[in-house]
Write a protein that holds these residues in place. Structure first.
Motif, PDB file in Angstrom:
ATOM      1  N   SER A  47       0.760  -1.253  -0.153  1.00  0.00           N
ATOM      2  CA  SER A  47      -0.041   0.049   0.024  1.00  0.00           C
ATOM      3  C   SER A  47       0.759   1.313   0.126  1.00  0.00           C
ATOM      4  O   SER A  47       0.424   2.317  -0.668  1.00  0.00           O
ATOM      5  CB  SER A  47      -0.838   0.096   1.239  1.00  0.00           C
ATOM      6  N   SER A  48       2.289   1.199   0.522  1.00  0.00           N
ATOM      7  CA  SER A  48       2.988   2.253   0.371  1.00  0.00           C
ATOM      8  C   SER A  48       4.453   1.743   0.396  1.00  0.00           C
ATOM      9  O   SER A  48       4.786   0.894   1.130  1.00  0.00           O
ATOM     10  CB  SER A  48       2.893   3.101   1.617  1.00  0.00           C
ATOM     11  N   ILE A  49       5.239   2.397  -0.403  1.00  0.00           N
ATOM     12  CA  ILE A  49       6.709   2.129  -0.282  1.00  0.00           C
ATOM     13  C   ILE A  49       7.277   3.269  -0.171  1.00  0.00           C
ATOM     14  O   ILE A  49       7.432   4.419  -1.031  1.00  0.00           O
ATOM     15  CB  ILE A  49       7.252   1.456  -1.654  1.00  0.00           C
ATOM     16  N   GLY A  50       8.076   3.394   0.908  1.00  0.00           N
ATOM     17  CA  GLY A  50       8.823   4.645   1.247  1.00  0.00           C
ATOM     18  C   GLY A  50      10.237   4.820   1.069  1.00  0.00           C
ATOM     19  O   GLY A  50      10.952   5.814   0.830  1.00  0.00           O
ATOM     20  N   SER A  51      10.908   3.515   0.957  1.00  0.00           N
ATOM     21  CA  SER A  51      12.193   3.316   0.468  1.00  0.00           C
ATOM     22  C   SER A  51      12.526   2.466  -0.334  1.00  0.00           C
ATOM     23  O   SER A  51      11.525   1.950  -0.980  1.00  0.00           O
ATOM     24  CB  SER A  51      12.950   3.078   1.854  1.00  0.00           C
ATOM     25  N   ASN A  52      13.681   2.052  -0.798  1.00  0.00           N
ATOM     26  CA  ASN A  52      13.915   1.296  -1.842  1.00  0.00           C
ATOM     27  C   ASN A  52      13.823  -0.210  -1.233  1.00  0.00           C
ATOM     28  O   ASN A  52      14.812  -0.593  -0.629  1.00  0.00           O
ATOM     29  CB  ASN A  52      15.429   1.347  -2.309  1.00  0.00           C
ATOM     30  N   VAL A  53      12.513  -0.887  -1.417  1.00  0.00           N
ATOM     31  CA  VAL A  53      12.454  -2.221  -0.707  1.00  0.00           C
ATOM     32  C   VAL A  53      12.982  -3.303  -1.721  1.00  0.00           C
ATOM     33  O   VAL A  53      12.278  -3.304  -2.665  1.00  0.00           O
ATOM     34  CB  VAL A  53      10.888  -2.389  -0.189  1.00  0.00           C
ATOM     35  N   VAL A  54      13.538  -4.360  -1.126  1.00  0.00           N
ATOM     36  CA  VAL A  54      14.031  -5.575  -1.825  1.00  0.00           C
ATOM     37  C   VAL A  54      13.557  -6.723  -1.062  1.00  0.00           C
ATOM     38  O   VAL A  54      13.438  -6.830  -0.156  1.00  0.00           O
ATOM     39  CB  VAL A  54      15.336  -5.221  -2.381  1.00  0.00           C
ATOM     40  N   VAL A  55      13.784  -7.904  -1.964  1.00  0.00           N
ATOM     41  CA  VAL A  55      13.658  -9.262  -1.288  1.00  0.00           C
ATOM     42  C   VAL A  55      15.367  -9.849  -1.428  1.00  0.00           C
ATOM     43  O   VAL A  55      15.804  -9.609  -2.487  1.00  0.00           O
ATOM     44  CB  VAL A  55      12.785 -10.090  -1.838  1.00  0.00           C
ATOM     45  N   GLN A  56      15.781 -10.032  -0.579  1.00  0.00           N
ATOM     46  CA  GLN A  56      17.155 -10.507  -0.272  1.00  0.00           C
ATOM     47  C   GLN A  56      17.083 -11.929   0.001  1.00  0.00           C
ATOM     48  O   GLN A  56      16.627 -12.627   0.925  1.00  0.00           O
ATOM     49  CB  GLN A  56      17.945  -9.796   0.627  1.00  0.00           C
ATOM     50  N   ILE A  57      18.290 -12.749  -0.500  1.00  0.00           N
ATOM     51  CA  ILE A  57      18.904 -14.226  -0.074  1.00  0.00           C
ATOM     52  C   ILE A  57      20.062 -13.783   0.600  1.00  0.00           C
ATOM     53  O   ILE A  57      21.075 -13.470   0.126  1.00  0.00           O
ATOM     54  CB  ILE A  57      18.854 -15.210  -1.107  1.00  0.00           C
ATOM     55  N   VAL A  58      20.073 -14.512   1.785  1.00  0.00           N
ATOM     56  CA  VAL A  58      21.200 -14.195   2.603  1.00  0.00           C
ATOM     57  C   VAL A  58      21.662 -15.522   3.293  1.00  0.00           C
ATOM     58  O   VAL A  58      21.051 -16.153   3.655  1.00  0.00           O
ATOM     59  CB  VAL A  58      20.933 -13.515   3.924  1.00  0.00           C
ATOM     60  N   GLN A  59      23.239 -15.697   2.636  1.00  0.00           N
ATOM     61  CA  GLN A  59      23.802 -16.868   3.392  1.00  0.00           C
ATOM     62  C   GLN A  59      24.764 -16.429   4.560  1.00  0.00           C
ATOM     63  O   GLN A  59      25.716 -15.668   4.214  1.00  0.00           O
ATOM     64  CB  GLN A  59      24.497 -17.877   2.278  1.00  0.00           C
ATOM     65  N   GLY A  60      24.776 -17.043   5.697  1.00  0.00           N
ATOM     66  CA  GLY A  60      25.407 -16.367   6.804  1.00  0.00           C
ATOM     67  C   GLY A  60      25.181 -14.900   6.902  1.00  0.00           C
ATOM     68  O   GLY A  60      24.114 -14.435   7.137  1.00  0.00           O
ATOM     69  N   SER A  61      26.268 -14.272   6.534  1.00  0.00           N
ATOM     70  CA  SER A  61      26.162 -12.556   6.743  1.00  0.00           C
ATOM     71  C   SER A  61      26.093 -12.288   5.349  1.00  0.00           C
ATOM     72  O   SER A  61      25.994 -10.650   5.057  1.00  0.00           O
ATOM     73  CB  SER A  61      27.071 -11.998   7.714  1.00  0.00           C
ATOM     74  N   ASN A  62      26.199 -12.767   4.209  1.00  0.00           N
ATOM     75  CA  ASN A  62      26.527 -12.271   2.802  1.00  0.00           C
ATOM     76  C   ASN A  62      24.959 -12.294   2.090  1.00  0.00           C
ATOM     77  O   ASN A  62      24.342 -13.455   2.048  1.00  0.00           O
ATOM     78  CB  ASN A  62      27.427 -13.167   2.327  1.00  0.00           C
ATOM     79  N   ILE A  63      24.940 -11.203   1.682  1.00  0.00           N
ATOM     80  CA  ILE A  63      23.531 -11.259   0.704  1.00  0.00           C
ATOM     81  C   ILE A  63      24.083 -11.736  -0.640  1.00  0.00           C
ATOM     82  O   ILE A  63      25.105 -10.941  -1.328  1.00  0.00           O
ATOM     83  CB  ILE A  63      23.299  -9.696   0.377  1.00  0.00           C
ATOM     84  N   VAL A  64      23.606 -12.988  -1.225  1.00  0.00           N
ATOM     85  CA  VAL A  64      23.928 -13.384  -2.221  1.00  0.00           C
ATOM     86  C   VAL A  64      23.118 -13.024  -3.557  1.00  0.00           C
ATOM     87  O   VAL A  64      23.475 -13.462  -4.635  1.00  0.00           O
ATOM     88  CB  VAL A  64      24.089 -14.707  -1.899  1.00  0.00           C
ATOM     89  N   ALA A  65      22.120 -12.592  -3.255  1.00  0.00           N
ATOM     90  CA  ALA A  65      21.046 -12.185  -4.190  1.00  0.00           C
ATOM     91  C   ALA A  65      19.992 -10.941  -3.764  1.00  0.00           C
ATOM     92  O   ALA A  65      19.665 -11.268  -2.451  1.00  0.00           O
ATOM     93  CB  ALA A  65      20.294 -13.450  -4.956  1.00  0.00           C
ATOM     94  N   SER A  66      19.392 -10.426  -4.674  1.00  0.00           N
ATOM     95  CA  SER A  66      18.694  -9.466  -4.456  1.00  0.00           C
ATOM     96  C   SER A  66      17.748  -9.145  -5.532  1.00  0.00           C
ATOM     97  O   SER A  66      18.011  -9.185  -6.695  1.00  0.00           O
ATOM     98  CB  SER A  66      19.243  -8.125  -3.902  1.00  0.00           C
ATOM     99  N   SER A  67      16.270  -8.790  -5.124  1.00  0.00           N
ATOM    100  CA  SER A  67      15.207  -8.484  -6.301  1.00  0.00           C
ATOM    101  C   SER A  67      15.709  -7.182  -6.510  1.00  0.00           C
ATOM    102  O   SER A  67      16.398  -6.295  -5.837  1.00  0.00           O
ATOM    103  CB  SER A  67      13.932  -8.707  -5.667  1.00  0.00           C
ATOM    104  N   SER A  68      14.961  -6.622  -7.841  1.00  0.00           N
ATOM    105  CA  SER A  68      14.907  -5.283  -8.042  1.00  0.00           C
ATOM    106  C   SER A  68      13.974  -4.676  -6.834  1.00  0.00           C
ATOM    107  O   SER A  68      13.059  -5.559  -6.144  1.00  0.00           O
ATOM    108  CB  SER A  68      14.355  -5.140  -9.520  1.00  0.00           C
ATOM    109  N   ALA A  69      13.907  -3.348  -6.799  1.00  0.00           N
ATOM    110  CA  ALA A  69      13.046  -2.693  -5.919  1.00  0.00           C
ATOM    111  C   ALA A  69      11.482  -2.990  -6.166  1.00  0.00           C
ATOM    112  O   ALA A  69      11.070  -2.963  -7.363  1.00  0.00           O
ATOM    113  CB  ALA A  69      13.043  -1.102  -6.073  1.00  0.00           C
ATOM    114  N   LEU A  70      10.913  -3.344  -5.131  1.00  0.00           N
ATOM    115  CA  LEU A  70       9.457  -3.661  -5.307  1.00  0.00           C
ATOM    116  C   LEU A  70       8.542  -2.140  -5.166  1.00  0.00           C
ATOM    117  O   LEU A  70       9.407  -1.070  -5.041  1.00  0.00           O
ATOM    118  CB  LEU A  70       8.923  -4.341  -3.978  1.00  0.00           C
ATOM    119  N   SER A  71       7.482  -2.256  -5.962  1.00  0.00           N
ATOM    120  CA  SER A  71       6.839  -1.132  -6.337  1.00  0.00           C
ATOM    121  C   SER A  71       5.219  -1.238  -5.425  1.00  0.00           C
ATOM    122  O   SER A  71       4.959  -2.349  -4.980  1.00  0.00           O
ATOM    123  CB  SER A  71       6.583  -0.804  -7.691  1.00  0.00           C
ATOM    124  N   THR A  72       4.750  -0.044  -5.321  1.00  0.00           N
ATOM    125  CA  THR A  72       3.355  -0.100  -4.773  1.00  0.00           C
ATOM    126  C   THR A  72       2.586  -0.918  -5.781  1.00  0.00           C
ATOM    127  O   THR A  72       2.414  -0.943  -7.049  1.00  0.00           O
ATOM    128  CB  THR A  72       2.622   1.429  -4.678  1.00  0.00           C
TER     129      THR A  72
END
Length: 185
Positions: A98-123
């Protein structure tokens, strides 16, 4: 008649046991059937179970992310089968925002490393699906899925998330290579 919690447990079990198009789902609570079990938050992010007009028949996750780049909601994964080592995995989830105030993404994290990220989600007022591929890894570190702010801009993001699935990738295939027969003149 089974109680609501028994129905929710059965539905969750069926979703996690090779009943999705992706095969076995390694997210134990994909649509908040068991409240917010298997989730965690950082900072002032919040996650709750929503049963009012959910994305699925029973419930979804209601997520609020303030405009801080370090705030996220994490979904833990079950222990992977040893056969997944070195293979390709896929994350899928459905969301509305219903609202996106920042750059919201979906991430896959292994340990402390972000190994993949989606493009920015939109309203989005109707459900959208996000799909992200990443190596399953060597299975030596835990994998988590995050809905996160990748930047801190302005405003609070409000999302509904459901059908969170993580497992072996089914959206990749091998394609036969063309082979020249004869000669080119």
């Amino acid at each position: 008649m089974a109680s609501t919690s028994n129905r929710a447990l059965l539905a969750n079990y069926l979703l996690g046991q090779q009943s999705s198009a992706m095969g076995k789902n390694y997210i134990s609570n994909p649509s908040a059937f068991m409240n917010t079990v298997g989730t965690s938050v950082t900072g002032t992010a919040t996650v709750s179970r929503n049963t009012t007009s959910p994305l699925t028949a029973i419930s979804d996750f209601s997520i609020s992310l303030p405009n801080n780049a370090t705030d996220y909601v994490a979904f833990s994964t079950d222990t992977f089968d040893s056969s997944m080592s070195g293979k390709n995995c896929e994350l899928r989830l459905d969301y509305t925002a219903s609202s996106i105030g920042s750059n919201v993404v979906v991430q896959i994290v292994q340990g402390s490393n972000i190994v993949a990220s989606s493009s920015a989600l939109s309203t989005a007022s109707t459900a959208r699906t996000v799909s992200v591929n990443a190596p399953c890894g060597d299975l030596s570190t835990a994998t988590t899925i995050r809905v996160a702010n990748s930047t801190g801009n302005s405003g609070t993001s409000a999302l509904k998330v459901a059908n969170v699935t993580y497992g072996l990738a089914t959206n990749l295939s091998q394609v036969s290579q063309a082979q020249l027969v004869g000669t080119i003149k």
